[in-house]
Design an enzyme around this catalytic site. Sequence first.
Site, short mmCIF file in Angstrom:
data_model
loop_
_atom_site.label_atom_id
_atom_site.label_comp_id
_atom_site.label_asym_id
_atom_site.label_seq_id
_atom_site.Cartn_x
_atom_site.Cartn_y
_atom_site.Cartn_z
N LYS A 1 13.78 36.65 -17.31
CA LYS A 1 12.81 35.68 -17.80
C LYS A 1 11.43 35.99 -17.24
O LYS A 1 11.29 36.70 -16.24
CB LYS A 1 13.23 34.25 -17.43
CG LYS A 1 12.90 33.83 -16.01
CD LYS A 1 13.11 32.35 -15.78
CE LYS A 1 12.69 32.02 -14.35
NZ LYS A 1 13.04 30.69 -13.91
N GLN B 1 7.28 26.55 -1.61
CA GLN B 1 5.96 26.88 -1.09
C GLN B 1 6.13 27.65 0.23
O GLN B 1 5.74 27.20 1.29
CB GLN B 1 5.13 25.61 -0.90
CG GLN B 1 4.87 24.90 -2.21
CD GLN B 1 3.95 23.71 -2.05
OE1 GLN B 1 3.03 23.71 -1.24
NE2 GLN B 1 4.21 22.66 -2.80
N ASP C 1 0.81 -1.23 0.00
CA ASP C 1 0.00 0.00 0.00
C ASP C 1 0.85 1.28 0.00
O ASP C 1 0.32 2.38 0.06
CB ASP C 1 -0.95 0.01 1.21
CG ASP C 1 -0.23 -0.03 2.54
OD1 ASP C 1 1.03 -0.06 2.54
OD2 ASP C 1 -0.89 -0.01 3.59
N HIS D 1 15.84 26.98 -1.30
CA HIS D 1 15.36 27.80 -2.42
C HIS D 1 15.06 29.24 -2.02
O HIS D 1 15.33 30.17 -2.77
CB HIS D 1 14.10 27.17 -3.04
CG HIS D 1 13.66 27.87 -4.29
ND1 HIS D 1 14.39 27.82 -5.46
CD2 HIS D 1 12.58 28.65 -4.54
CE1 HIS D 1 13.76 28.55 -6.38
NE2 HIS D 1 12.67 29.05 -5.86
#
Length: 292
Positions: free
Chosen positions: A192, A97, A38, A130
């Site tokens: 960019k 995030q 599982d 990050h």
Amino acid sequence: MLSKLSVIAGKSSEDVAKRLSKKIKANLIKTEIRVFADGESKITLNGEISKKKSIVVQSIYPPVDTNLIQALSLISKAKEISSEVIAVIPYMGYARQDREFLPGEIITMKVLGKLFKGAGASKIIAVDIHSMIGFKHFTIKTKNVSAIPELVQYFKKLSLKNPLVVSPDQGGKERAKEFAKELGSEYIALEKKRDRKTGKVQIKTKNLDEVANRDLILVDDMISTGGSIVKATQFLKKQKCKKVYVACTHALLMNNAEKRIRKAGVTKIISTNTIPGKTSIVDISDTIAKAI
């Protein structure tokens, strides 16, 4: 005699943990993982954990949620025995995030801050996270270390022709500046535009004269799908540059990214062992050892 230090090697970071344990003269504890039908993981530790201090080493790369749960489980087990637990997360998943970009988005780094504290970590060490904003959601001690000096050492051994360091976007300008300073070269940053909804990347920079006949080092903290690197390389190749190298800390290289990057004209991708893989040439354990 049991060492005062234990390094617990998570399955995602066995190489870093092994090298780190030698550098700090710690007892290395390996983990065995059994994955059930599982998808659940059962973790077994092979070794005796130090009562004084434990260092859990586990990167959170894909499968991200599995590696995160394993990291938390290892920290929790270590905390049952050790009075202090340092979590070394060479690659911190979910670091992108770190804020609410679009209405209703969950700031997952805020959740991670609570989870690491709840599991029993007293300090977190990450490599080239990050965004430092992510760590603002943590109430325990945090430290971010840079892989740039180690990466630069690798490039100093190459015979590059009048090298120029390039950031694929303005967000990475400081990283390129630091890299160029260590290397003793110049740097530039491209402009960019990324569509927040589709993720499509466009290079907005116009013609560049300074890249002609020079070897370039495209520097980034992480490469996921490689979209930005591909676009940047295609643009730079049109400007008549010589070889293009890519230097990054974390090479996720999802969905055939390495193949597409090479097809765009990149000579070589050089990354660190925060994420094991074909491009992980540079060892980061020395930098982590100094941080500990």
